[in-house]
Design a protein around this motif. Structure first.
Motif, PDB file in Angstrom:
ATOM      1  N   THR A 166     -17.114 -57.409  -8.410  1.00  0.00           N
ATOM      2  CA  THR A 166     -18.365 -58.138  -8.612  1.00  0.00           C
ATOM      3  C   THR A 166     -19.480 -57.180  -9.021  1.00  0.00           C
ATOM      4  N   GLU A 167     -19.555 -56.046  -8.369  1.00  0.00           N
ATOM      5  CA  GLU A 167     -20.589 -55.058  -8.732  1.00  0.00           C
ATOM      6  C   GLU A 167     -20.277 -54.411 -10.078  1.00  0.00           C
ATOM      7  N   ARG A 196     -22.176 -55.469 -17.495  1.00  0.00           N
ATOM      8  CA  ARG A 196     -22.732 -56.447 -18.433  1.00  0.00           C
ATOM      9  C   ARG A 196     -24.034 -55.987 -19.097  1.00  0.00           C
ATOM     10  N   HIS A 197     -24.534 -54.822 -18.722  1.00  0.00           N
ATOM     11  CA  HIS A 197     -25.740 -54.282 -19.372  1.00  0.00           C
ATOM     12  C   HIS A 197     -25.439 -53.069 -20.244  1.00  0.00           C
ATOM     13  N   ASN A 198     -24.201 -52.622 -20.296  1.00  0.00           N
ATOM     14  CA  ASN A 198     -23.918 -51.347 -20.968  1.00  0.00           C
ATOM     15  C   ASN A 198     -24.139 -51.387 -22.479  1.00  0.00           C
ATOM     16  N   ASP A 218     -17.707 -56.772 -20.050  1.00  0.00           N
ATOM     17  CA  ASP A 218     -17.929 -57.467 -18.780  1.00  0.00           C
ATOM     18  C   ASP A 218     -17.018 -58.698 -18.665  1.00  0.00           C
ATOM     19  N   LEU A 219     -16.677 -59.289 -19.815  1.00  0.00           N
ATOM     20  CA  LEU A 219     -15.807 -60.475 -19.772  1.00  0.00           C
ATOM     21  C   LEU A 219     -14.409 -60.115 -19.273  1.00  0.00           C
ATOM     22  N   ALA A 279     -18.798 -64.816  -8.758  1.00  0.00           N
ATOM     23  CA  ALA A 279     -19.085 -63.390  -8.931  1.00  0.00           C
ATOM     24  C   ALA A 279     -20.235 -63.178  -9.902  1.00  0.00           C
ATOM     25  N   ALA A 280     -20.217 -63.938 -11.009  1.00  0.00           N
ATOM     26  CA  ALA A 280     -21.238 -63.753 -12.043  1.00  0.00           C
ATOM     27  C   ALA A 280     -22.614 -64.172 -11.544  1.00  0.00           C
TER      28      ALA A 280
END
Lengths: 230, 230, 230, 230
Positions: A43-44, A50-52, A85-86, A102-103
Motif C-alpha cells: 500500500t505504501e 504513483r508520483h515517480n 503504480d498500476l 489500498a489506493a
C-alpha cells in the motif's frame, strides 16, 4: 569520475545496511512476511510509486537544450515510470486484496514526507539531484533479495503476482546503466555531486523510515492479539 | 465525438484566416521575405520553441495513472519536443546568421507573453487544455505553406537549411494523428472541450501577435531607410 | 542609485506615450467613453486585478530572511492588494452593470497573456523583477487622468462609483514611495536593474495591448450598427 | 462547529502525548538539556522556521477574493512570520554559538522532510489544510513548557536569550485566537475538516520525528565518550 560513482555505490550500500538494522528488516529476517505486513507494505509502495513519473517530469522543467541529453533522460525516464503504480495494484489484486482500498487509504506520514521530499528536490534543485534517488531505486534489486525471497517463501507468490518487483527488476538493469551514464556525464562539479549524494542518502534514509513505519503499524494492530495470547 | 474534432478544425482554420489578414502575412504575400525579416522570425520561433518540452512536461504533473494514456502521451510528446529548438539555431547558422546572438536576444513581449500563457495553461488547467496548442501546432504545415514557399523562393533555402520546418513537418503528420486520438479520447465533457478550444484559439491568436510584432520590429528598423528614399 | 529610479521613470513615461498613440487612447481623446466601452474595460481590469495579491505572494517564495525587507515588502504588498478586485465589481454594480456576468466572462487573450506574464515573472525571476510592474501600476494615476476625467464627464460617475481608481489612487501615493524605496534598496546590480526595467517595459506594453483589444472588441460589436447607418 | 475545534484540540493533545513518549522528551525529563543538545535543536528549528513565511504565502496562491478573509489571513500571517528565523540565529549567538555554522549546516533528513511536507500541503491542498499546522504551532507554548523550563534551569538562559520562544509566545496568543476564528469560518465541510485534521496530525507527528532525530544525533556523537567511561 569513476570515483563519484563509487561514492554513490558506497552511500547506497551504507543506506541499505542502516535499513537492515531497523525493525522492519530485523522482523523480515527473524519472522518473515505475513499477508497483512505485505499488504501494508505494498500500500505504501503504491502511494510513493504513483508520483515517480510526475516528480521526474518536474525535474526536467528547468533543464534546457544546452543539456539536451539530461533533458531527454528525465523525460524518457518519466515516460517509462508512468503506470508502474498500476503494477502494484495488480499485484495486490492477484492475492485477493482490495486494490481500491489500498489506493484510497491514507498513506503513512512517512510516505507523505518521502513523496514531498522528492517533489521538493525536483522543484528546487538541479535535475541532477534527483538522480540520487534513481541511483538506489534502479539498483535496489540486489539489496532487497531477502524481501523478494520472503514474498515467495512465506506468501507463495509467483512471478505473475510480483510484476512490480520482478518485471521491474529486469527493466531496471538497463535503467541503472543509463543512470550511471547520466550521473557520470552531468554530475561534473563538486557542488552537483554533493547534491546528488545528499539526495541519494536522504531518499534512502526516508525510505527506511517508511519500512519501519509499515512494521510499527502492523505491530500496533497485532498488539491486542499478542496481549490475549500472553 | 467526431464533432469536437471538427470544431477544433474550424477554430484552427478561423485562427489562421485571422493571421492571414494581419500585417505579417499581408507583407509576406505582397513583398515576400528578406533575410532580416526571416532572422527576426526565427529568433522568436527559437524563443518559444525552447520551452515546449518543458511546458508539455508540466502539463503531466497533475495527471495520474487513472488516465495513463494521457499521462504517457504528455511525457512522450515532451520527450519528442526536447531539442527541437536546436534545429532552429542550426537553420540560422546554415544561412550564416549568428545563432548565439539569436539565443541571447531579448525576445519580443508578445513572445514572452505567449510562452507565459502556455506555461500558465499547463500549470493551472487540466492537461487536456494544452492539447489545444498541440492541435494547431502539429497541423500547421498545411497552413504555413506560403511562408515555406517564400523561404525557398526569396531566400533560396534548401531543405537542409529548413530542418525545423521540413523534418518537423514529416514527423508531425504522425504527431497530429496522435493528438486527434488523444483529444478524441480525453476531451470527453463539455467543460474539458471548452477549455481545449479556448486554449486552441488563445494560443493561435497570440501566435499571430508574435508574427505581427516581428513584422512591426522589422518595419521600424527600416523606417529611416524608407524616410531617406522618399 | 537615483539614476536607476530616473531610468524607471523615463521607461514608464515612454510606455504611456506609446499607449496614448494606440487606438484605445486615441478614441478616448476624440470620442470619450460610453457605457459599453467602460464596462468592457472594467471587466478586463477585474480579470487581471484579481491575481495581483497572488502573483505578488508568489514573488516572495524564493526571498529569504537575508533580504528580510524585500520579503516583508512582498508579503505586505500582497496583503494590501487582496480584495482590490472586489472594488472593481462594486464599481460595475454601482452603474447597474451585472458584476456576475463580468466576473464569469472569458477575458481577452491579451488579458490572459498579461496575467500569465506577471505570474511567470513572479515564478521564474528574482522578486525585484516584479517591482517593475508595481513601479508603473502604483504611479499610474498621473498618467490615466484623461481616462478618469472621461469617466466623470461622459458617464457622470461620482467618486463613490469609482472606488477602485479613486480610493486606490490615494493609497497608492504611499505605495509608490514604498516601491521607490524598495527598488532603490534591492535593485543594486546591473543584472537586477535590467530585469526590473524589462518587466516594467514588458508589463506596461502588454497593458497597452489590453486597452487596444478592449477598444477593438467594442468597435467590432458596433460595426453592424455603423454599417446600418451608412 | 465548536466540535471541530475540539477535535483539533484533542488531536494536538494526542500528538504532543506521543512526542512526550519519544526519546527526546524522555531524555529531557530524565536528564535535561545540555548545550550541545540545545544547539542541535535550535539548528533544526532554524531550518524549518526559515520557510514558514514562504509556505504560508504559497498556500494563498489559489485562494481568491470569494474567500477574501482567508486570503487576507494567509498573507498577513505570512507577513508576520517573515524574519522569525532571525530570532533563532540571535538566540544561538546570545549563548556564544556560531549562527553562521548553524545556518549553513545540512539539516537532518527529518527536517527536510518536514519542510517538504508543509510546502507540498501548501501547494497541492486547499489553504485551509495548512491551518492544521498553524493550529498546533501557534498553541504550542502550553505544550513545550518543560522544554522552556529546562532551557532556563539547565542552561541558565534569560528571556533575552530566548527571543524566539518567549517573544513569540506572547504574539502567538493572539495568533492562536485568529487561527481558531479562521478554522471556524473556513473549515466548513467534512472534506475540508478532514484535510486540516490530517495536516495537523501529520505535521505534529513529523515534528516529533525531528525532535527524536536531534536526540539521536546528539547521542551518536556522545557514544564514544560514554564507551570510554564504561
Amino acid at each position: 569520475m569513476k570515483t563519484f560513482l563509487e561514492r554513490c555505490e558506497r552511500a547506497a550500500a551504507h543506506g541499505w545496511q542502516r535499513i537492515y538494522t531497523g525493525p522492519f528488516w530485523q522482523h523480515l529476517r527473524k519472522t518473515g512476511l505475513d499477508r497483512e505486513l505485505y499488504v501494508g507494505l505494498m500500500t505504501e509502495v503504491y502511494h510513493f510509486t504513483r508520483h515517480n513519473a510526475q516528480n521526474q517530469a518536474l525535474a526536467a522543467l528547468r533543464v534546457g537544450s544546452d543539456r539536451v541529453g539530461l533533458l531527454r533522460y528525465c523525460l524518457h525516464h518519466a515516460f517509462e515510470e508512468a503506470g508502474h503504480d498500476l503494477m502494484v495494484l495488480h499485484d495486490l489484486r492477484s492475492i485477493g486484496a482490495d486494490s481500491e482500498t489500498a489506493a484510497r487509504a491514507r498513506s503513512l506520514p512517512e510516505t507523505e514526507a518521502f513523496v514531498a521530499y522528492v517533489f521538493r528536490v525536483a522543484q528546487t534543485r538541479d535535475a541532477t539531484a534527483r538522480l540520487g534517488y534513481s541511483y538506489w531505486a534502479e539498483s535496489c534489486y540486489t539489496h532487497i533479495r531477502e524481501l523478494l525471497d520472503a514474498m515467495r517463501r512465506d506468501l507463495h507468490l509467483t512471478d505473475a503476482q510480483m510484476t512490480f518487483f520482478v518485471a521491474h527488476s529486469e527493466v531496471d538493469r538497463d535503467h541503472f546503466r543509463e543512470v550511471e551514464t547520466i550521473v557520470d556525464t552531468y554530475c561534473t562539479t563538486p557542488e552537483l555531486q554533493a547534491e546528488t549524494l545528499e539526495v541519494l542518502e536522504g531518499t534512502l534514509y526516508l525510505q527506511g523510515t517508511i519500512l519501519d513505519a509499515v512494521h510499527a503499524r502492523w505491530a500496533a494492530t497485532r498488539a491486542p492479539v499478542l496481549a490475549t495470547v500472553s
